[in-house]
Design a protein around this motif. Sequence first.
Motif, PDB file in Angstrom:
ATOM      1  N   ALA A 208      -7.309   8.722   7.465  1.00  0.00           N
ATOM      2  CA  ALA A 208      -6.730   9.470   8.578  1.00  0.00           C
ATOM      3  C   ALA A 208      -5.276   9.098   8.824  1.00  0.00           C
ATOM      4  N   THR A 209      -4.885   7.905   8.418  1.00  0.00           N
ATOM      5  CA  THR A 209      -3.502   7.454   8.631  1.00  0.00           C
ATOM      6  C   THR A 209      -2.656   7.505   7.352  1.00  0.00           C
ATOM      7  N   HIS A 210      -3.232   8.047   6.276  1.00  0.00           N
ATOM      8  CA  HIS A 210      -2.493   8.226   5.023  1.00  0.00           C
ATOM      9  C   HIS A 210      -2.676   9.676   4.564  1.00  0.00           C
ATOM     10  N   PRO A 211      -1.964  10.614   5.191  1.00  0.00           N
ATOM     11  CA  PRO A 211      -2.167  12.036   4.902  1.00  0.00           C
ATOM     12  C   PRO A 211      -1.919  12.387   3.441  1.00  0.00           C
ATOM     13  N   ARG A 212      -2.661  13.390   2.986  1.00  0.00           N
ATOM     14  CA  ARG A 212      -2.605  13.920   1.617  1.00  0.00           C
ATOM     15  C   ARG A 212      -3.086  12.925   0.583  1.00  0.00           C
ATOM     16  N   SER A 213      -3.890  11.971   1.005  1.00  0.00           N
ATOM     17  CA  SER A 213      -4.515  11.065   0.048  1.00  0.00           C
ATOM     18  C   SER A 213      -5.566  11.812  -0.760  1.00  0.00           C
ATOM     19  N   ILE A 214      -5.968  11.200  -1.866  1.00  0.00           N
ATOM     20  CA  ILE A 214      -6.936  11.815  -2.770  1.00  0.00           C
ATOM     21  C   ILE A 214      -8.257  11.077  -2.659  1.00  0.00           C
TER      22      ILE A 214
ATOM     23  N   VAL B 263       0.848  -1.185   0.000  1.00  0.00           N
ATOM     24  CA  VAL B 263       0.000   0.000   0.000  1.00  0.00           C
ATOM     25  C   VAL B 263       0.889   1.242   0.000  1.00  0.00           C
ATOM     26  N   SER B 264       0.636   2.162  -0.919  1.00  0.00           N
ATOM     27  CA  SER B 264       1.445   3.373  -1.008  1.00  0.00           C
ATOM     28  C   SER B 264       1.163   4.303   0.164  1.00  0.00           C
ATOM     29  N   SER B 265       2.033   5.288   0.353  1.00  0.00           N
ATOM     30  CA  SER B 265       1.896   6.197   1.495  1.00  0.00           C
ATOM     31  C   SER B 265       0.680   7.104   1.364  1.00  0.00           C
ATOM     32  N   THR B 266       0.271   7.386   0.139  1.00  0.00           N
ATOM     33  CA  THR B 266      -0.986   8.083  -0.103  1.00  0.00           C
ATOM     34  C   THR B 266      -1.919   7.149  -0.861  1.00  0.00           C
ATOM     35  N   LEU B 267      -3.191   7.410  -0.773  1.00  0.00           N
ATOM     36  CA  LEU B 267      -4.211   6.562  -1.393  1.00  0.00           C
ATOM     37  C   LEU B 267      -5.018   7.362  -2.410  1.00  0.00           C
ATOM     38  N   PHE B 268      -5.592   6.655  -3.349  1.00  0.00           N
ATOM     39  CA  PHE B 268      -6.568   7.226  -4.282  1.00  0.00           C
ATOM     40  C   PHE B 268      -7.886   6.516  -3.991  1.00  0.00           C
TER      41      PHE B 268
ATOM     42  N   ALA C 173      -7.853  10.659 -13.845  1.00  0.00           N
ATOM     43  CA  ALA C 173      -7.666  11.299 -12.538  1.00  0.00           C
ATOM     44  C   ALA C 173      -6.583  10.589 -11.738  1.00  0.00           C
ATOM     45  N   TRP C 174      -6.610   9.271 -11.758  1.00  0.00           N
ATOM     46  CA  TRP C 174      -5.628   8.470 -11.002  1.00  0.00           C
ATOM     47  C   TRP C 174      -4.211   8.723 -11.516  1.00  0.00           C
ATOM     48  N   LYS C 175      -4.042   8.732 -12.826  1.00  0.00           N
ATOM     49  CA  LYS C 175      -2.714   8.964 -13.404  1.00  0.00           C
ATOM     50  C   LYS C 175      -2.209  10.359 -13.050  1.00  0.00           C
ATOM     51  N   SER C 176      -3.106  11.344 -13.068  1.00  0.00           N
ATOM     52  CA  SER C 176      -2.693  12.714 -12.765  1.00  0.00           C
ATOM     53  C   SER C 176      -2.285  12.878 -11.305  1.00  0.00           C
ATOM     54  N   CYS C 177      -2.690  11.929 -10.453  1.00  0.00           N
ATOM     55  CA  CYS C 177      -2.342  11.978  -9.030  1.00  0.00           C
ATOM     56  C   CYS C 177      -1.121  11.138  -8.694  1.00  0.00           C
ATOM     57  N   GLY C 178      -0.446  10.591  -9.703  1.00  0.00           N
ATOM     58  CA  GLY C 178       0.784   9.849  -9.459  1.00  0.00           C
ATOM     59  C   GLY C 178       0.610   8.360  -9.288  1.00  0.00           C
ATOM     60  N   ARG C 179      -0.577   7.813  -9.597  1.00  0.00           N
ATOM     61  CA  ARG C 179      -0.855   6.374  -9.579  1.00  0.00           C
ATOM     62  C   ARG C 179      -0.665   5.723  -8.209  1.00  0.00           C
ATOM     63  N   PRO C 180      -1.247   6.280  -7.149  1.00  0.00           N
ATOM     64  CA  PRO C 180      -1.152   5.632  -5.833  1.00  0.00           C
ATOM     65  C   PRO C 180      -2.059   4.413  -5.750  1.00  0.00           C
ATOM     66  N   THR C 181      -1.969   3.689  -4.640  1.00  0.00           N
ATOM     67  CA  THR C 181      -2.856   2.550  -4.399  1.00  0.00           C
ATOM     68  C   THR C 181      -4.313   3.002  -4.447  1.00  0.00           C
ATOM     69  N   VAL C 182      -5.137   2.226  -5.137  1.00  0.00           N
ATOM     70  CA  VAL C 182      -6.557   2.563  -5.308  1.00  0.00           C
ATOM     71  C   VAL C 182      -7.401   1.811  -4.284  1.00  0.00           C
TER      72      VAL C 182
ATOM     73  N   GLN D  77      -7.349  15.213   0.019  1.00  0.00           N
ATOM     74  CA  GLN D  77      -7.538  16.182  -1.055  1.00  0.00           C
ATOM     75  C   GLN D  77      -8.696  15.748  -1.953  1.00  0.00           C
ATOM     76  N   PRO D  78      -9.643  16.641  -2.255  1.00  0.00           N
ATOM     77  CA  PRO D  78     -10.767  16.255  -3.105  1.00  0.00           C
ATOM     78  C   PRO D  78     -10.457  16.344  -4.595  1.00  0.00           C
ATOM     79  N   ARG D  79     -10.962  15.362  -5.337  1.00  0.00           N
ATOM     80  CA  ARG D  79     -11.070  15.426  -6.793  1.00  0.00           C
ATOM     81  C   ARG D  79     -12.508  15.054  -7.109  1.00  0.00           C
ATOM     82  N   ARG D  80     -13.122  15.773  -8.031  1.00  0.00           N
ATOM     83  CA  ARG D  80     -14.538  15.542  -8.294  1.00  0.00           C
ATOM     84  C   ARG D  80     -14.791  15.401  -9.785  1.00  0.00           C
ATOM     85  N   LEU D  81     -15.512  14.344 -10.145  1.00  0.00           N
ATOM     86  CA  LEU D  81     -15.865  14.090 -11.531  1.00  0.00           C
ATOM     87  C   LEU D  81     -17.271  14.626 -11.797  1.00  0.00           C
ATOM     88  N   PRO D  82     -17.593  14.924 -13.050  1.00  0.00           N
ATOM     89  CA  PRO D  82     -18.843  15.646 -13.355  1.00  0.00           C
ATOM     90  C   PRO D  82     -20.065  14.775 -13.607  1.00  0.00           C
TER      91      PRO D  82
END
Length: 239
Positions: free
Chosen positions: A25-31, A2-7, A105-114, A78-83
């Motif tokens: 809460a335990t993976h800060p700056r996740s998306i 699991v990556s340090s940030t999550l998607f 969206a996932w690729k633009s965020c650096g491909r973290p664990t989904v 961090q929020p990302r919102r689709l239309p």
Amino acid sequence: MVSSTLFVVSPHFDDAAFGCGAALATHPRSIVCTVFAGAPTMPLSTSWDRRAGFLHSDAALRARQREDDHALDMLDAQPRRLPFLDSQYGASPSCDAVARALDDAWKSCGRPTVLAPLGLYHSDHTLASDACCALFVQDAMPDVILYEDALYRRMRHVAEERREALARRGLRLELATAGPLLDAQRNARAATRKWRSVRAYRSQLRALDDAHPNDLVEPERYWRLSFDGKAGRLRRTRR
């Protein structure tokens, strides 16, 4: 791993906090990528929004986004919102369209664990889950973990039937029994932050008549995906 940030794929504004808030809460700056965050062209009045205390969709969406901003801030996410439109507002998009948008969206965020919803009960949840599963099968999104959708996971047979439906498509699910996502359950500070974030969604709890608070403090559950190509092919459902 699991990556340090999550998607985290959230069908609606509250689903990520409800289903995997401790992990956030335990993976800060996740998306947190909310799929059905779009507004109808013309304001609509629906029974759900009226139960939540709103006259029309514009007021509901403005308030729900404010609630989401507040909740995610408490989780340092961090929020990302689709239309795409919530199914209460109109026809659902195709699974392909949702998958393409999530992939971008996932690729633009650096491909973290989904972390994606298991896809229980609600058509929007199932569609968001199917889109992630399709990307997983195509090796476009190689590391996907499914979280059980809060509020629906305790409905009789719903989770079991969904897992069986995915198995028929060649997707195998293994319940996670160790790892950082489960370690978050034992973190008292993370549990407190999750509960505070849950309470930020006041309009939705009002619509529920606070009927599910016990479910929202139950341990989070995660399923690891694998694909047996010989057992079947995932059919991407068009909607």
